[in-house]
Design an enzyme around this catalytic site. Structure first.
Site, PDB file in Angstrom:
ATOM      1  N   GLU A 139       0.842  -1.378  -0.207  1.00 49.32           N
ATOM      2  CA  GLU A 139      -0.445   0.509   0.190  1.00 49.32           C
ATOM      3  C   GLU A 139       1.210   1.647  -0.340  1.00 49.32           C
ATOM      4  OE1 GLU A 139      -3.344  -0.437  -0.025  1.00 49.32           O
ATOM      5  OE2 GLU A 139      -4.012  -2.021   1.023  1.00 49.32           O
TER       6      GLU A 139
ATOM      7  N   HIS B  37      -3.134   1.996   8.705  1.00 45.44           N
ATOM      8  CA  HIS B  37      -3.830   1.156   7.693  1.00 45.44           C
ATOM      9  C   HIS B  37      -4.268  -0.387   8.620  1.00 45.44           C
ATOM     10  CE1 HIS B  37      -6.465  -1.204   5.315  1.00 45.44           C
ATOM     11  NE2 HIS B  37      -5.022  -2.163   5.122  1.00 45.44           N
TER      12      HIS B  37
ATOM     13  N   HIS C 227      -7.084  -3.731   9.818  1.00 53.90           N
ATOM     14  CA  HIS C 227      -8.702  -4.654   9.921  1.00 53.90           C
ATOM     15  C   HIS C 227      -9.030  -5.057  11.302  1.00 53.90           C
ATOM     16  CE1 HIS C 227      -5.862  -6.851   5.891  1.00 53.90           C
ATOM     17  NE2 HIS C 227      -6.084  -5.054   6.294  1.00 53.90           N
TER      18      HIS C 227
ATOM     19  N   HIS D 116     -12.532  -4.544   3.961  1.00 50.92           N
ATOM     20  CA  HIS D 116     -11.670  -4.836   3.931  1.00 50.92           C
ATOM     21  C   HIS D 116     -10.574  -4.372   5.761  1.00 50.92           C
ATOM     22  CE1 HIS D 116      -7.313  -3.533   1.777  1.00 50.92           C
ATOM     23  NE2 HIS D 116      -7.139  -3.883   2.972  1.00 50.92           N
TER      24      HIS D 116
END
Ligand code: 13P
Ligand code: ZN
Length: 270
Positions: free
Chosen positions: A118, A141, A143, A213
């Protein structure tokens, strides 16, 4: 690498990255290599960072991120586990430096660990937020199970609807995440399409939820980024727990919310 290890401010920031990586794993938000972190450390490393020799050849980014020319980042490695980043960020991530036109990067320390898949998205976001004159240092980021679960319900694929639902679960959510959460419809992980859709949501929010996601938070401070996601996750858990118990949670009333906004002088969204 004494330039790094003898820099107390930089090492303190690395410790905070480790601390948050441990929280992400502990929360159950970081299965296998789930999630990634980038932190702009240009000011912390100073001129010494410009003098460090590169460990790899320049890797083109496929675009010119001019506001990031010469900037230096810590980035977690692709395929690396957050629980390992928590133990040793230098063995599961690397320091990268962008070139003079912001079109390519080199790894400068400590090991040639290939950055997250990413990376291009992270750097586009850093570049754009600098252009918007924001003192953004961190892109985080991860999850979170409960928040991702909500994106499997069409009703919550709307930023405003999701934001008000989460805000109304506990007063702290409205206070700690005053700009709410933006929602991005499903895009393939690691694509520029995902980065561009995220950037649109970052005009009005500091936290963006990606359908089916994960979530991404930006900010000056990695602990604050974690806290924002953690608070949204708490609200999602309260909502889902109530539903599992067989009732629709009432949520805070408009009067309660108005009083909270007035008491703490909270911003009112557009
Ligand atoms: P990386 O291991 O390449 O960082 O990918 C993890 C991830 O969460 C992709 O969205
Ligand atoms: Zn992901």
């Amino acid at each position: 690498m004494s330039v790094i290890r003898n820099n107390p401010a930089l090492m303190a920031e690395m410790n905070r990255i480790s601390e948050v990586a441990g929280y992400l794993w502990g929360k159950g938000w970081a299965e296998r290599n789930g999630g990634n972190i980038s932190v702009n450390i240009t000011d912390l490393i100073g001129d010494e960072g410009q003098r460090m020799s590169s460990l790899t050849r320049a890797q083109p980014l496929g675009r010119s991120l001019q506001s990031l020319a010469g900037h230096i980042f810590y980035v977690t490695g692709t395929g690396k586990r957050m629980r390992d980043v928590a133990q040793d960020p230098f063995s599961h991530g690397s320091l990268i430096r962008l070139n003079a036109c912001g079109g390519a990067y080199e790894i400068i320390a400590e090991k040639p660990i290939i950055p997250s898949s990413e990376l291009a998205s992270h750097l586009c976001i850093h570049n754009c937020l600098i252009e918007r004159n924001l003192d953004n240092k961190v892109v985080l980021h991860t999850h979170p199970t409960d928040l991702i679960a909500l994106t499997h319900c069409n009703d919550f694929l709307d930023s405003e609807a999701l934001t008000w639902k989460l805000w109304s679960m506990i007063p702290e959510c409205r206070m700690i995440v005053p700009k709410g959460v933006g929602v991005v419809p499903y895009e393939t992980p690691g694509t520029i399409a995902l980065a561009e859709a995220t950037l649109k949501q970052l005009v009005n929010h500091d936290v963006v939820l990606w359908e089916k996601h994960g979530i991404l938070a930006v900010g000056e401070d990695i602990i604050d980024c974690f806290d924002a996601i953690d608070t949204l996750s708490k609200s999602a858990q309260i909502y889902l727990n109530a539903k599992q118990a067989g009732f629709e949670p009432q949520g805070m009333t408009k009067k309660q919310m108005d009083e909270l906004v007035a008491a703490f002088d909270l911003p009112i969204p557009d």
